[in-house]
Design an enzyme around this catalytic site. Structure first.
Site, PDB file in Angstrom:
ATOM      1  N   ASN A  13       0.874  -1.175   0.000  1.00 42.77           N
ATOM      2  CA  ASN A  13       0.000   0.000   0.000  1.00 42.77           C
ATOM      3  C   ASN A  13       0.910   1.222   0.000  1.00 42.77           C
ATOM      4  O   ASN A  13       1.461   1.585   1.035  1.00 42.77           O
ATOM      5  CB  ASN A  13      -0.890  -0.030   1.255  1.00 42.77           C
ATOM      6  CG  ASN A  13      -1.681   1.260   1.442  1.00 42.77           C
ATOM      7  OD1 ASN A  13      -1.767   2.072   0.528  1.00 42.77           O
ATOM      8  ND2 ASN A  13      -2.260   1.428   2.635  1.00 42.77           N
ATOM      9  N   GLU A 101      -7.238   4.837   7.420  1.00 35.07           N
ATOM     10  CA  GLU A 101      -7.069   6.263   7.084  1.00 35.07           C
ATOM     11  C   GLU A 101      -8.278   6.794   6.313  1.00 35.07           C
ATOM     12  O   GLU A 101      -8.615   7.974   6.419  1.00 35.07           O
ATOM     13  CB  GLU A 101      -5.749   6.453   6.305  1.00 35.07           C
ATOM     14  CG  GLU A 101      -4.553   6.283   7.245  1.00 35.07           C
ATOM     15  CD  GLU A 101      -3.305   5.674   6.626  1.00 35.07           C
ATOM     16  OE1 GLU A 101      -3.150   5.699   5.392  1.00 35.07           O
ATOM     17  OE2 GLU A 101      -2.467   5.147   7.398  1.00 35.07           O
ATOM     18  N   GLU A 170      -5.761  -4.762  10.401  1.00 33.46           N
ATOM     19  CA  GLU A 170      -4.720  -3.763  10.647  1.00 33.46           C
ATOM     20  C   GLU A 170      -5.056  -2.986  11.917  1.00 33.46           C
ATOM     21  O   GLU A 170      -5.828  -2.026  11.873  1.00 33.46           O
ATOM     22  CB  GLU A 170      -4.648  -2.772   9.477  1.00 33.46           C
ATOM     23  CG  GLU A 170      -4.280  -3.396   8.155  1.00 33.46           C
ATOM     24  CD  GLU A 170      -3.684  -2.365   7.210  1.00 33.46           C
ATOM     25  OE1 GLU A 170      -2.529  -2.550   6.806  1.00 33.46           O
ATOM     26  OE2 GLU A 170      -4.354  -1.358   6.911  1.00 33.46           O
ATOM     27  N   GLY A 176       2.212   2.265  10.718  1.00 32.51           N
ATOM     28  CA  GLY A 176       3.192   3.338  10.573  1.00 32.51           C
ATOM     29  C   GLY A 176       3.904   3.716  11.864  1.00 32.51           C
ATOM     30  O   GLY A 176       4.558   4.749  11.940  1.00 32.51           O
TER      31      GLY A 176
HETATM   32  P1  PGA Z   1       2.649   0.289   7.635  1.00 32.91           P
HETATM   33  O1  PGA Z   1       1.181   0.544   6.996  1.00 32.91           O
HETATM   34  O2  PGA Z   1       3.145  -1.002   7.049  1.00 32.91           O
HETATM   35  O3  PGA Z   1       3.462   1.469   7.185  1.00 32.91           O
HETATM   36  O4  PGA Z   1       2.472   0.206   9.095  1.00 32.91           O
HETATM   37  C1  PGA Z   1       0.294  -0.506   6.770  1.00 32.91           C
HETATM   38  C2  PGA Z   1      -0.994   0.011   6.165  1.00 32.91           C
HETATM   39  O5  PGA Z   1      -1.473   1.083   6.583  1.00 32.91           O
HETATM   40  O6  PGA Z   1      -1.574  -0.611   5.264  1.00 32.91           O
END
Ligand code: PGA
Length: 248
Positions: A13, A101, A170, A176
């Site tokens: 992603n 998000e 998730e 993140g």
């Molecule tokens: P990340 O994001 O691997 O940067 O933690 C995962 C996502 O939001 O799909």
């Protein structure tokens, strides 16, 4: 080995990252490096303006592609939205729906997320439906209740539809942050999701884990019986790191 009947799937992603020059290097790296990956489907979900570039550079390779959002509507006066048929026009195979998000910054409800999944399937795409609890919800012991609430309208799509989608768990607190869920923590929620899918007649649906997955923690996550792959944000922007996750 565990997960033997469900083929592993690793999806990048990119979020709102990249430009033509950066993408062309990254996609070339994926195209040349994918040969080292066996037994795993690999895909990237890119920003809308780069779908054509992605299609051009990945066509004919083992890496497939998709988008990060889709409209719940077929067509019409929806300024700024992108229809599932438009994604199909660029040979997208995947589309993320209900990423945290999108839920938090764009007010997407559980019902809207399910409607988007439906629209995607109607256009022949495979939706990757994202679910996950916030830190506050986790600390309040509400994880299972949140997952059940988010899954409910998706499960209501019925077993035939469910067999054509992917779920991504998730936890928002792991996205993140560099702080991945432990394999045991993730497995506990994946087992709940598996139970719900089985009850809905769709136990073979692939359930991905997402949230700070990298080359160094992928293998221990993938060793869990109900973790079928990963949705990868930050680490998907570096070809070698992303491919090392897929190869784990
Ligand atoms: P990340 O994001 O691997 O940067 O933690 C995962 C996502 O939001 O799909």
């Amino acid at each position: 080995m565990v997960n033997s009947s469900r083929k592993r799937l690793v999806i990048g992603n990119w979020k709102m990252h990249g430009d033509s020059a950066f993408n062309s290097e990254l996609l070339a790296g994926l195209r040349s490096g994918i040969a080292q990956v066996q037994g795993c489907d690999v895909a990237v979900c890119v920003p809308f303006p780069y779908l054509y570039q992605t299609q051009s550079l990945l066509e004919g390779s083992a890496v497939s592609w998709g988008a990060q959002d889709v409209s719940q509507h077929d067509k019409g006066a929806y300024t700024g939205e992108v229809a599932a048929a438009m994604l199909a026009d660029f040979n997208c195979r995947w589309v993320l729906v209900g990423h945290s998000e999108r839920r938090s910054y764009h007010g997407e409800t559980d019902a809207v997320v399910a409607a988007k999944a439906s629209a995607a399937m109607a256009a022949g795409l495979t939706p990757v439906v994202c679910v996950g609890e916030s830190l506050q919800e986790q600390e309040a012991g509400q994880t299972h209740a949140v997952i059940d609430r988010q899954l409910a309208p998706v499960l209501a799509l019925g077993s035939e539809n469910l067999s054509r989608l992917v779920i991504a768990y998730e936890p928002v607190w792991a996205i993140g942050t560099g702080r991945s869920a432990s394999p045991e923590q993730a497995q506990e929620v994946h087992a709940l999701i598996r139970t719900r899918l089985e009850a809905a007649g769709a136990g073979q649906v692939r359930v991905l884990y997402g949230g700070s997955v990298k080359g160094s923690n992928a293998a221990s996550l993938f060793a869990m019986p109900d973790i079928d792959g990963a949705l990868v944000g930050g680490a998907s922007l570096v070809a070698s790191e992303f491919l090392s996750i897929a190869a784990a």
